[in-house]
Scaffold this motif. Structure first.
Motif, PDB file in Angstrom:
ATOM      1  N   MET A   1      45.369  27.225  16.179  1.00 40.59           N
ATOM      2  CA  MET A   1      45.368  25.753  16.172  1.00 40.59           C
ATOM      3  C   MET A   1      46.772  25.250  15.815  1.00 40.59           C
ATOM      4  O   MET A   1      47.361  25.696  14.839  1.00 40.59           O
ATOM      5  CB  MET A   1      44.365  25.246  15.126  1.00 40.59           C
ATOM      6  N   SER A   2      47.295  24.361  16.653  1.00 46.65           N
ATOM      7  CA  SER A   2      48.647  23.868  16.386  1.00 46.65           C
ATOM      8  C   SER A   2      48.660  23.067  15.086  1.00 46.65           C
ATOM      9  O   SER A   2      47.644  22.553  14.642  1.00 46.65           O
ATOM     10  CB  SER A   2      49.103  22.988  17.550  1.00 46.65           C
ATOM     11  N   GLU A   3      49.832  22.994  14.505  1.00 49.42           N
ATOM     12  CA  GLU A   3      50.004  22.253  13.249  1.00 49.42           C
ATOM     13  C   GLU A   3      49.652  20.780  13.467  1.00 49.42           C
ATOM     14  O   GLU A   3      50.110  20.167  14.432  1.00 49.42           O
ATOM     15  CB  GLU A   3      51.470  22.380  12.805  1.00 49.42           C
ATOM     16  N   LEU A   4      48.827  20.247  12.613  1.00 50.66           N
ATOM     17  CA  LEU A   4      48.457  18.840  12.747  1.00 50.66           C
ATOM     18  C   LEU A   4      49.347  17.995  11.852  1.00 50.66           C
ATOM     19  O   LEU A   4      49.653  18.390  10.732  1.00 50.66           O
ATOM     20  CB  LEU A   4      47.002  18.631  12.336  1.00 50.66           C
ATOM     21  N   ARG A   5      49.701  16.835  12.357  1.00 48.55           N
ATOM     22  CA  ARG A   5      50.489  15.923  11.522  1.00 48.55           C
ATOM     23  C   ARG A   5      49.568  14.847  10.982  1.00 48.55           C
ATOM     24  O   ARG A   5      48.785  14.270  11.728  1.00 48.55           O
ATOM     25  CB  ARG A   5      51.606  15.274  12.344  1.00 48.55           C
ATOM     26  N   TRP A   6      49.685  14.605   9.719  1.00 51.06           N
ATOM     27  CA  TRP A   6      48.888  13.566   9.068  1.00 51.06           C
ATOM     28  C   TRP A   6      49.793  12.370   8.797  1.00 51.06           C
ATOM     29  O   TRP A   6      50.834  12.519   8.158  1.00 51.06           O
ATOM     30  CB  TRP A   6      48.299  14.083   7.745  1.00 51.06           C
ATOM     31  N   THR A   7      49.393  11.225   9.290  1.00 49.10           N
ATOM     32  CA  THR A   7      50.190  10.025   9.027  1.00 49.10           C
ATOM     33  C   THR A   7      50.009   9.618   7.565  1.00 49.10           C
ATOM     34  O   THR A   7      49.089  10.083   6.881  1.00 49.10           O
ATOM     35  CB  THR A   7      49.719   8.851   9.910  1.00 49.10           C
ATOM     36  N   LYS A   8      50.871   8.714   7.134  1.00 50.03           N
ATOM     37  CA  LYS A   8      50.788   8.253   5.754  1.00 50.03           C
ATOM     38  C   LYS A   8      49.419   7.607   5.475  1.00 50.03           C
ATOM     39  O   LYS A   8      48.784   7.856   4.446  1.00 50.03           O
ATOM     40  CB  LYS A   8      51.907   7.226   5.504  1.00 50.03           C
ATOM     41  N   ALA A   9      48.980   6.808   6.460  1.00 49.90           N
ATOM     42  CA  ALA A   9      47.681   6.132   6.297  1.00 49.90           C
ATOM     43  C   ALA A   9      46.533   7.150   6.241  1.00 49.90           C
ATOM     44  O   ALA A   9      45.600   7.021   5.450  1.00 49.90           O
ATOM     45  CB  ALA A   9      47.464   5.165   7.464  1.00 49.90           C
ATOM     46  N   GLU A  10      46.623   8.172   7.087  1.00 50.24           N
ATOM     47  CA  GLU A  10      45.577   9.214   7.083  1.00 50.24           C
ATOM     48  C   GLU A  10      45.567   9.995   5.769  1.00 50.24           C
ATOM     49  O   GLU A  10      44.503  10.379   5.277  1.00 50.24           O
ATOM     50  CB  GLU A  10      45.829  10.203   8.224  1.00 50.24           C
ATOM     51  N   LYS A  11      46.763  10.206   5.252  1.00 44.36           N
ATOM     52  CA  LYS A  11      46.838  10.964   3.995  1.00 44.36           C
ATOM     53  C   LYS A  11      46.135  10.225   2.864  1.00 44.36           C
ATOM     54  O   LYS A  11      45.494  10.839   2.005  1.00 44.36           O
ATOM     55  CB  LYS A  11      48.300  11.229   3.616  1.00 44.36           C
ATOM     56  N   ILE A  12      46.254   8.905   2.898  1.00 41.01           N
ATOM     57  CA  ILE A  12      45.578   8.101   1.856  1.00 41.01           C
ATOM     58  C   ILE A  12      44.060   8.251   1.985  1.00 41.01           C
ATOM     59  O   ILE A  12      43.355   8.482   1.008  1.00 41.01           O
ATOM     60  CB  ILE A  12      46.019   6.614   1.951  1.00 41.01           C
ATOM     61  N   VAL A  13      43.589   8.143   3.242  1.00 37.04           N
ATOM     62  CA  VAL A  13      42.144   8.305   3.486  1.00 37.04           C
ATOM     63  C   VAL A  13      41.701   9.722   3.096  1.00 37.04           C
ATOM     64  O   VAL A  13      40.699   9.912   2.389  1.00 37.04           O
ATOM     65  CB  VAL A  13      41.799   8.045   4.979  1.00 37.04           C
ATOM     66  N   ALA A  14      42.474  10.702   3.548  1.00 37.22           N
ATOM     67  CA  ALA A  14      42.100  12.106   3.313  1.00 37.22           C
ATOM     68  C   ALA A  14      41.995  12.416   1.824  1.00 37.22           C
ATOM     69  O   ALA A  14      41.047  13.072   1.379  1.00 37.22           O
ATOM     70  CB  ALA A  14      43.125  13.028   3.971  1.00 37.22           C
ATOM     71  N   LYS A  15      42.937  11.917   1.077  1.00 40.16           N
ATOM     72  CA  LYS A  15      42.941  12.182  -0.373  1.00 40.16           C
ATOM     73  C   LYS A  15      41.706  11.551  -1.027  1.00 40.16           C
ATOM     74  O   LYS A  15      41.064  12.165  -1.893  1.00 40.16           O
ATOM     75  CB  LYS A  15      44.233  11.601  -0.980  1.00 40.16           C
TER      76      LYS A  15
END
Lengths: 109, 109
Positions: A1-15
């Motif tokens: 699986m290729s490396e996924l990039r997490w946007t700043k907004a996604e990182k907030i949701v993910a956390k």
């Protein structure tokens, strides 16, 4: 699986999602602990409770590993086990959600 | 200290006393556990409860070593810590009781 990039907004949701799942799972362990302790009345029960806690905490420590490189797998496992709801992922890109759902239906234990 | 001989009758008393102390101490741990669990309401509490139990059970495992060669020391420690009452020792020879009491007032931790 290729490396996924997490946007700043996604990182907030993910956390936030990660912490919510952690909270849910800890609450479930605490509820089970309360049940076990309520009916404990002999020395051997204390050892059994300790074994139960050791095992549960080990599972939690192994599972809740917050690194973006493996977060898709962590979320897939949490989804499969029921700690994560699909609706929790609102705000994460569709492509990642699809991967999480796909992985959740396969070889996650 | 010269090797002490335990008569058959004393061994019966000693075993009963040993088990009574073990029971008392486990009951105390269980009572403390119930208190802690009753007020636990967040994930970090579970880890603290686990640490508490690990420490208490380790102490109990180290302490409750039933070998006649060291039983005087074990009883001295239990007496010092309050798990053993002098009256529990009825049926044990006076000479042994005196040694237990002597040791309990000295370098037992």
């Amino acid at each position: 699986m290729s490396e996924l990039r997490w946007t700043k907004a996604e990182k907030i949701v993910a956390k936030r999602v990660f912490e919510k799942c952690y909270q849910r799972e800890c609450e479930a362990v605490l509820a089970k602990l309360k049940e076990r302790v309520a009916t404990a009345d002999k020395p051997s029960d204390i050892w059994l409770i300790h074994d139960f806690l050791t095992e549960e905490l080990k599972k939690i420590e192994d599972k809740y590993d917050y690194r973006y490189s493996i977060l898709i797998f962590v979320f897939a496992r949490l989804l499969k086990e029921g700690w994560l709801q699909e609706s929790d992922l609102d705000g994460i890109e569709e492509d990642k959600i699809e991967r999480i759902k796909y992985l959740a239906t396969y070889n996650q234990k």
